[in-house]
Scaffold this motif. Sequence first.
Motif, PDB file in Angstrom:
ATOM      1  N   LEU A 190     -59.849  -9.882 -86.530  1.00 19.70           N
ATOM      2  CA  LEU A 190     -60.258  -8.776 -87.390  1.00 19.70           C
ATOM      3  C   LEU A 190     -59.100  -8.429 -88.322  1.00 19.70           C
ATOM      4  CD1 LEU A 190     -62.016  -6.374 -84.837  1.00 19.70           C
ATOM      5  CD2 LEU A 190     -63.135  -7.833 -86.537  1.00 19.70           C
ATOM      6  N   ILE A 231     -59.852  -0.217 -82.496  1.00 20.17           N
ATOM      7  CA  ILE A 231     -60.793  -0.741 -83.482  1.00 20.17           C
ATOM      8  C   ILE A 231     -61.555   0.408 -84.129  1.00 20.17           C
ATOM      9  CG2 ILE A 231     -62.738  -2.313 -83.860  1.00 20.17           C
ATOM     10  CD1 ILE A 231     -60.147  -3.673 -82.988  1.00 20.17           C
ATOM     11  N   SER A 232     -61.671   0.351 -85.452  1.00 20.81           N
ATOM     12  CA  SER A 232     -62.429   1.347 -86.202  1.00 20.81           C
ATOM     13  C   SER A 232     -63.418   0.634 -87.119  1.00 20.81           C
ATOM     14  CB  SER A 232     -61.508   2.252 -87.024  1.00 20.81           C
ATOM     15  OG  SER A 232     -60.642   2.989 -86.181  1.00 20.81           O
ATOM     16  N   SER A 233     -64.315   1.405 -87.707  1.00 20.47           N
ATOM     17  CA  SER A 233     -65.338   0.863 -88.594  1.00 20.47           C
ATOM     18  C   SER A 233     -65.270   1.547 -89.942  1.00 20.47           C
ATOM     19  CB  SER A 233     -66.741   1.052 -87.996  1.00 20.47           C
ATOM     20  OG  SER A 233     -66.840   0.418 -86.735  1.00 20.47           O
ATOM     21  N   GLU A 234     -65.787   0.847 -90.959  1.00 16.88           N
ATOM     22  CA  GLU A 234     -65.890   1.448 -92.282  1.00 16.88           C
ATOM     23  C   GLU A 234     -66.862   2.622 -92.239  1.00 16.88           C
ATOM     24  OE1 GLU A 234     -64.048   0.616 -94.669  1.00 16.88           O
ATOM     25  OE2 GLU A 234     -63.298  -1.390 -94.177  1.00 16.88           O
ATOM     26  N   SER A 235     -66.817   3.443 -93.285  1.00 20.43           N
ATOM     27  CA  SER A 235     -67.662   4.636 -93.313  1.00 20.43           C
ATOM     28  C   SER A 235     -69.139   4.303 -93.198  1.00 20.43           C
ATOM     29  CB  SER A 235     -67.403   5.427 -94.603  1.00 20.43           C
ATOM     30  OG  SER A 235     -67.621   4.615 -95.750  1.00 20.43           O
ATOM     31  N   GLU A 262     -57.135  -0.686 -86.487  1.00 19.20           N
ATOM     32  CA  GLU A 262     -56.439   0.503 -86.960  1.00 19.20           C
ATOM     33  C   GLU A 262     -54.981   0.497 -86.523  1.00 19.20           C
ATOM     34  OE1 GLU A 262     -56.600   5.246 -86.015  1.00 19.20           O
ATOM     35  OE2 GLU A 262     -58.509   4.217 -86.410  1.00 19.20           O
ATOM     36  N   SER A 293     -70.185   1.741 -91.482  1.00 17.75           N
ATOM     37  CA  SER A 293     -70.293   0.963 -90.240  1.00 17.75           C
ATOM     38  C   SER A 293     -70.585  -0.503 -90.497  1.00 17.75           C
ATOM     39  CB  SER A 293     -71.390   1.557 -89.323  1.00 17.75           C
ATOM     40  OG  SER A 293     -71.075   2.895 -89.002  1.00 17.75           O
ATOM     41  N   SER A 294     -70.239  -0.998 -91.673  1.00 19.29           N
ATOM     42  CA  SER A 294     -70.541  -2.389 -92.004  1.00 19.29           C
ATOM     43  C   SER A 294     -69.511  -3.354 -91.445  1.00 19.29           C
ATOM     44  CB  SER A 294     -70.639  -2.550 -93.528  1.00 19.29           C
ATOM     45  OG  SER A 294     -69.403  -2.159 -94.137  1.00 19.29           O
ATOM     46  N   ASN A 295     -68.239  -2.963 -91.452  1.00 19.11           N
ATOM     47  CA  ASN A 295     -67.185  -3.870 -91.012  1.00 19.11           C
ATOM     48  C   ASN A 295     -66.244  -3.155 -90.052  1.00 19.11           C
ATOM     49  OD1 ASN A 295     -67.957  -6.114 -92.725  1.00 19.11           O
ATOM     50  ND2 ASN A 295     -67.162  -4.911 -94.447  1.00 19.11           N
ATOM     51  N   ASN A 296     -65.775  -3.910 -89.076  1.00 24.38           N
ATOM     52  CA  ASN A 296     -64.765  -3.409 -88.159  1.00 24.38           C
ATOM     53  C   ASN A 296     -63.380  -3.869 -88.614  1.00 24.38           C
ATOM     54  OD1 ASN A 296     -66.749  -2.267 -86.539  1.00 24.38           O
ATOM     55  ND2 ASN A 296     -66.929  -4.097 -85.249  1.00 24.38           N
ATOM     56  N   TYR A 297     -62.373  -3.099 -88.254  1.00 26.11           N
ATOM     57  CA  TYR A 297     -61.008  -3.483 -88.592  1.00 26.11           C
ATOM     58  C   TYR A 297     -60.060  -2.915 -87.531  1.00 26.11           C
ATOM     59  CZ  TYR A 297     -60.603   1.286 -90.432  1.00 26.11           C
ATOM     60  OH  TYR A 297     -60.604   2.658 -90.562  1.00 26.11           O
TER      61      TYR A 297
END
Length: 467
Positions: free
Chosen positions: A158, A97-101, A109, A103-107
């Motif tokens: 996600l 799992i990673s986050s947007e730059s 990877e 840190s608003s949304n997880n996705y």
Amino acid sequence: PLPDFMSAHLAYSGRGLIRRIVVGDYSARFGQGTNINTGISRGISLTSPGYLSASDEIKPYTSTQESRFFRGVAAEISIKNLELSMFFSKNHTDATISSESDSSNNYIESFYLAGVHNTPALFRKKDVVSELAYGLTLSYNFNNLRIGLVWSENRFSLPLNLAGNDPEKIFNFTGDRNNIYTIYYNSVVRKILLYGELSSNDNKKLAVIQGISFRPSDRLTINFLFRKYNAGFSTFYGQGPGTGSKTSNETGLLGNFTFEAARHLFISGGCDIQSFPWLKYRCSAPSYGVRQELRIHFMPSEKLSFDASYNYRLSMVDNSATKGIPDQEKVITRTLKSSARYSIQNNLTLGTRIDYKIAYPSGSRGMILFQEINYSFRRVPVTIWARYCIFNTDDWLSRIYTYENDLLYSFSIPALAGEGSRSYVMAKWKISDFAELRIKYGMTSLVTNGKSGENTNEIKMQLRVWF
């Protein structure tokens, strides 16, 4: 302090309206498998392709692999010539799992499929994504024609996004929902079997299968198989006939035959030509490949058999010696194989095999020789498999794969490279009518600079209990 992986199921089979119900962990396959096929896929055999007719199947899941199975409920219903299958699954999947730059949304990877969680970093990947999978299939049998429809949908908690700017992954699936629609058929016209399948996802990327098998005489069988998978056709539980691990970015045509030349003598051969319209692993440009095989099988008696084969394979990979955009170079391997099996008695079988392989343009060579034995004791319910293998290859390009006996519902095909030996012994003990115990011990020894080097030992154990 719980087991890392647990699997269980309840299953019912009947001959009336309800043919089968499975509650718990199960696997499924419909048609040619481009939509749903959670079984083990070993690729296309050049001499005996395993995709000659569409089949629908729902069965309990009994493997130890921690991915590519359903967890929920599935049912098969039959009304005369009409068959209906439905399945629903809710499972958890390992992923990174990673986050947007910001840190608003997880996705998501990437998915993690190894199933090993022996470090804190790997444990953080465990069961972090929930997944819903459901669908149905409807098929009808006419006199000499069977037609089926399949629909399936996957939903993730996600979204899945691309990691980095790798052009090879441009057509990979992104998002949190994937639908696949399929129509398939198989028909028998005299001595000709026709079968085909067409699948499409939401992005209108297609998977096309068309095959024909016919017997012009009782001694000769001829098969042709065409497949085309668009780059961007994504399926999480599908595995159609192909040469790669994913049914995507491939077009191919296979032709083979089996001929009974004389009593107990069989000759078979095949050729498969593949084209890859987009980039793939180790090849940063469109490429192609060729595989050929000729096999002779002679079985003078039920206790003795001989096999000999010649294999040719051409593939394209990036030339690491060039600077900038890499050129593609052809890698060609030729392999000669011969083996013999002899059953001295009903409970004792001996086997011998020798392989010789040459790789071009490097010119590296490889060779293996092994002896194996299978013995079942008469007075006690114990069976033993044992093998001793020596190998010597110049490098990884001339590596040789060898199939090994393994635990039930598992398989082992190690790649042998370098100089050394590989041996194993496996025992099966049937404990009355309620349990079975299997133990396997294997050892790989490598030789470096003429001296004994690294030794790798492994031990596996499996206990099955019937209630």
